[in-house]
Scaffold this active site. Structure first.
Site, PDB file in Angstrom:
ATOM      1  N   TYR A 126      13.412  16.959  52.320  1.00  0.00           N
ATOM      2  CA  TYR A 126      12.358  16.683  52.124  1.00  0.00           C
ATOM      3  C   TYR A 126      11.261  15.296  51.873  1.00  0.00           C
ATOM      4  O   TYR A 126      10.483  14.711  52.592  1.00  0.00           O
ATOM      5  CB  TYR A 126      11.583  18.123  52.280  1.00  0.00           C
ATOM      6  CG  TYR A 126       9.871  17.619  52.165  1.00  0.00           C
ATOM      7  CD1 TYR A 126       9.150  17.945  53.830  1.00  0.00           C
ATOM      8  CD2 TYR A 126       8.893  18.272  51.271  1.00  0.00           C
ATOM      9  CE1 TYR A 126       7.839  17.809  53.356  1.00  0.00           C
ATOM     10  CE2 TYR A 126       7.440  18.532  51.279  1.00  0.00           C
ATOM     11  CZ  TYR A 126       7.053  18.062  52.074  1.00  0.00           C
ATOM     12  OH  TYR A 126       5.752  18.722  52.825  1.00  0.00           O
ATOM     13  N   ASN A 128       0.420  15.742  61.579  1.00  0.00           N
ATOM     14  CA  ASN A 128       0.388  17.111  59.698  1.00  0.00           C
ATOM     15  C   ASN A 128       1.371  17.403  60.295  1.00  0.00           C
ATOM     16  O   ASN A 128       2.517  18.243  59.005  1.00  0.00           O
ATOM     17  CB  ASN A 128      -1.101  17.990  60.013  1.00  0.00           C
ATOM     18  CG  ASN A 128      -0.754  19.359  59.627  1.00  0.00           C
ATOM     19  OD1 ASN A 128      -0.992  18.969  58.325  1.00  0.00           O
ATOM     20  ND2 ASN A 128      -0.614  20.363  60.189  1.00  0.00           N
ATOM     21  N   GLY A 135       0.977  20.446  64.648  1.00  0.00           N
ATOM     22  CA  GLY A 135       0.786  21.921  63.448  1.00  0.00           C
ATOM     23  C   GLY A 135      -0.414  21.621  62.868  1.00  0.00           C
ATOM     24  O   GLY A 135      -0.721  22.368  61.612  1.00  0.00           O
ATOM     25  N   THR A 146      -2.493  24.975  64.374  1.00  0.00           N
ATOM     26  CA  THR A 146      -2.408  25.786  64.213  1.00  0.00           C
ATOM     27  C   THR A 146      -2.592  26.862  63.000  1.00  0.00           C
ATOM     28  O   THR A 146      -3.177  27.985  62.806  1.00  0.00           O
ATOM     29  CB  THR A 146      -1.812  27.197  65.509  1.00  0.00           C
ATOM     30  OG1 THR A 146      -0.620  26.707  64.748  1.00  0.00           O
ATOM     31  CG2 THR A 146      -1.967  26.145  67.144  1.00  0.00           C
ATOM     32  N   ALA A 154      12.522  12.314  53.806  1.00  0.00           N
ATOM     33  CA  ALA A 154      11.785  11.693  54.940  1.00  0.00           C
ATOM     34  C   ALA A 154      10.351  11.606  54.358  1.00  0.00           C
ATOM     35  O   ALA A 154       9.517  10.699  55.752  1.00  0.00           O
ATOM     36  CB  ALA A 154      11.444  13.076  55.724  1.00  0.00           C
ATOM     37  N   LYS A 155       9.374  11.985  53.483  1.00  0.00           N
ATOM     38  CA  LYS A 155       8.261  11.610  53.203  1.00  0.00           C
ATOM     39  C   LYS A 155       7.883  10.579  52.945  1.00  0.00           C
ATOM     40  O   LYS A 155       7.464   9.623  53.082  1.00  0.00           O
ATOM     41  CB  LYS A 155       7.528  13.115  53.173  1.00  0.00           C
ATOM     42  CG  LYS A 155       7.306  13.980  53.451  1.00  0.00           C
ATOM     43  CD  LYS A 155       6.573  13.936  54.604  1.00  0.00           C
ATOM     44  CE  LYS A 155       5.710  15.430  54.788  1.00  0.00           C
ATOM     45  NZ  LYS A 155       5.013  15.332  56.307  1.00  0.00           N
TER      46      LYS A 155
END
Length: 257
Positions: free
Chosen positions: A150, A82, A14, A16, A153-154
């Site tokens: 979210y 990331n 991730g 960019t 999951a983290k």
């Protein structure tokens, strides 16, 4: 010229946009050859960076990334996992479908497990390496109506990271976690805009709602470069005795020490 990572190869998933781009640019500015993954190519190619197009939600992508890195460079010194996003809709448990839960876990947890599994044999053979998993303060302090799937999951990512650090420490590999709070990234700004649209309010009002929920004593969002500097330190030899730790960089939002 800073040559902290000269001769080293790093992967930033991730990489960019937002935090990932800041991390990739910081590591490459310090001499690393940085492999950057994302679904779409960056607007410009930076010196000492190599782009690999990949969708990390596809199980086969990790092996493809690992093969390209090892075939081209023959080693991997740093992995910064990331890539991640809060994909589930707001509103709490009743709004979340099985697919919503799966999507958040696929991107924010399983993709990390797969990348590490594909590249760790090379690190183990080298008897050295650093893995930094980017988590979130919401894993400790979830917002039920915004980040339920979210955050879960983290939180799993945090437990996995600690276990992995314990397993790999004797093999010369360090694993740490960085948990940002509210960071000014394109994804965060889009998130704020979506809240404003669904609540029929202004973006300033939506931003205030988030800041009130998170309660940031410093009163502002972090800049991506501030996160990148912490990641670069943890990847450097200056942090060679640090492993299995979770670093909160959240402007003081965490309610405990």
């Amino acid at each position: 010229m800073d040559t902290t990572f000269k001769g080293q190869v790093a992967l930033v998933t991730g990489g960019t946009k937002g935090i990932g781009k800041a991390i990739a640019d910081t590591l490459s500015s310090k001499g690393a050859m940085v492999l950057v993954t994302a679904r779409t190519a960056p607007e410009e190619i930076i010196e000492n960076q190599h782009f690999i197009a990949s969708d990390l939600t596809k199980p086969e992508s990790a092996e493809g990334i690992a093969k390209e890195i090892l075939d081209k460079y023959g080693r991997i010194d740093t992995i910064v996992n990331n890539a991640g996003a809060n994909l589930g809709p707001g509103g709490g448990f009743s709004t979340l479908s099985d697919e919503d839960w799966y999507n958040d876990w696929e991107l924010n947890f399983l993709s990390v497990v797969r990348i590490n599994k594909a590249l760790l044999p090379a690190m183990i053979e080298q008897k050295s390496g650093v893995i930094i998993n980017i988590s979130t303060g919401a894993a400790r302090q979830p917002i039920w109506d915004m980040t339920m799937s979210y955050s879960s999951a983290k939180a799993a990512l945090n437990v996995y990271s600690k276990a992995l650090a314990n397993e790999l420490g004797p093999k010369g590999i360090r694993v740490n976690i960085v948990s940002p709070g509210v960071v000014k990234t394109p994804l965060m700004l889009e998130f704020i805009e979506n809240i404003a649209k669904t609540s029929n309010s202004t973006t300033d009002d939506a931003f205030k709602v988030i800041m009130d929920k998170v309660n940031v004593p410093l009163g502002r969002m972090a800049e991506s470069e501030e996160i990148a500097k912490l990641v670069a330190f943890l990847a450097s030899p200056d942090a060679k005795y640090i492993t299995g730790s979770n670093y909160f960089i959240d402007g003081g939002a965490s309610p405990t020490v």
